[in-house]
Enzyme design. Structure first.
Site, short mmCIF file in Angstrom:
data_model
loop_
_atom_site.label_atom_id
_atom_site.label_comp_id
_atom_site.label_asym_id
_atom_site.label_seq_id
_atom_site.Cartn_x
_atom_site.Cartn_y
_atom_site.Cartn_z
N HIS A 1 0.83 -1.20 0.00
CA HIS A 1 0.00 0.00 0.00
C HIS A 1 0.87 1.25 0.00
O HIS A 1 0.60 2.21 -0.75
CB HIS A 1 -0.91 0.00 1.22
CG HIS A 1 -1.71 1.25 1.39
ND1 HIS A 1 -2.94 1.44 0.80
CD2 HIS A 1 -1.45 2.39 2.09
CE1 HIS A 1 -3.41 2.62 1.12
NE2 HIS A 1 -2.52 3.23 1.90
N GLU A 2 1.92 1.26 0.82
CA GLU A 2 2.80 2.42 0.86
C GLU A 2 3.55 2.58 -0.46
O GLU A 2 3.79 3.71 -0.91
CB GLU A 2 3.78 2.31 2.02
CG GLU A 2 3.12 2.26 3.39
CD GLU A 2 2.12 3.40 3.62
OE1 GLU A 2 2.33 4.50 3.09
OE2 GLU A 2 1.12 3.17 4.32
N HIS B 1 1.51 4.58 -2.81
CA HIS B 1 1.64 6.04 -2.69
C HIS B 1 2.88 6.54 -3.43
O HIS B 1 2.82 7.59 -4.09
CB HIS B 1 1.73 6.43 -1.22
CG HIS B 1 0.43 6.32 -0.49
ND1 HIS B 1 -0.75 6.85 -0.98
CD2 HIS B 1 0.11 5.75 0.70
CE1 HIS B 1 -1.72 6.61 -0.13
NE2 HIS B 1 -1.23 5.94 0.89
#
Length: 231
Positions: free
Chosen positions: A102-103, A106
């Site tokens: 998920h990071e 980003h």
């Protein structure tokens, strides 16, 4: 609105939103704890998965660091560093790999110039000011019957609510990217992908709750100001 010294708007609007936020946080903790005990078949740690995703995306210059704290994971666009909590960095679990991916989502958003994240980044300074000054300005305006200060507080808090609104597509898109990359690369099995989705879906609820709380507080301020102006 005060009724026998009780802020009715707070009870009607804000408390339900806060209850939702508590439920969402509990759901995140539950999902993370459950899938932190489910190990990946690949044996990849969160840090391993993050490095592989970044390299596949042409982001070899993005570093990965381990930080303290629980679920303190984040991507810092200023330094180009993904910081992963100890459980995620070293964890060979479905939860660790999902959060790390998920990071990475980003980081990829920033690299591609994803529009919502550009908007969110642009309003961060103003949002920080708004979060500090909105309520003090509103309360001063309320105390001294000065509508201009009340309106300034409302406008600043509206910016905070807008920030939360823009955050939703940013977070959901990062999670979508994470699941897609993990699945297409074979880093997780079909069964593990289900777990990743559950962890990230639970995490996304916290951002929905943050928006609901912000909107509830904003509506409360507007209603209080409207009532004071009528009085």
């Amino acid at each position: 609105m005060l009724f026998y010294g009780i802020d009715v708007y707070y009870i009607i609007l804000v408390l339900p939103a806060l209850a939702f936020a508590l439920w969402a946080q509990a759901k995140v903790n539950s999902a993370f704890n459950h899938y932190s005990a489910v190990y990946t078949g690949s044996g990849l740690t969160g840090a391993d998965a993050a490095r592989m995703i970044l390299d596949r995306s042409g982001l070899q210059d993005v570093r990965i660091e381990q930080i303290e704290g629980r679920l303190s994971d984040h991507f810092d666009p200023r330094t180009g560093v993904i910081r992963l909590s100890r459980d995620v960095f070293y964890g060979q679990t479905v939860a660790a790999v999902g959060v790390a991916a998920h990071e990475c989502g980003h980081a990829i958003q920033y690299a591609e110039g994803y529009f919502p994240i550009r908007v969110r980044s642009a309003i961060v300074p103003a949002t920080q000011i708004g979060s500090y000054l909105a309520f003090p300005l509103f309360l001063l305006g309320l105390l001294f019957s000065y509508p201009a200060l009340m309106n300034a507080g409302i406008l600043l808090f509206a910016l905070v609510a807008f920030f939360q609104l823009v955050t939703l597509p940013v977070e959901y898109n990062a999670s979508h990217r994470a699941v897609e990359i993990l699945s297409s690369s074979g880093m997780v099995s079909d069964a593990e992908e289900v777990g990743v989705r559950q962890v990230l879906s639970a995490a996304a609820l916290t951002y929905v709750a943050a928006l609901a709380t912000a909107l509830a507080n904003l509506l409360r301020l507007i209603l209080i100001a409207g009532r004071r102006n009528r009085d």
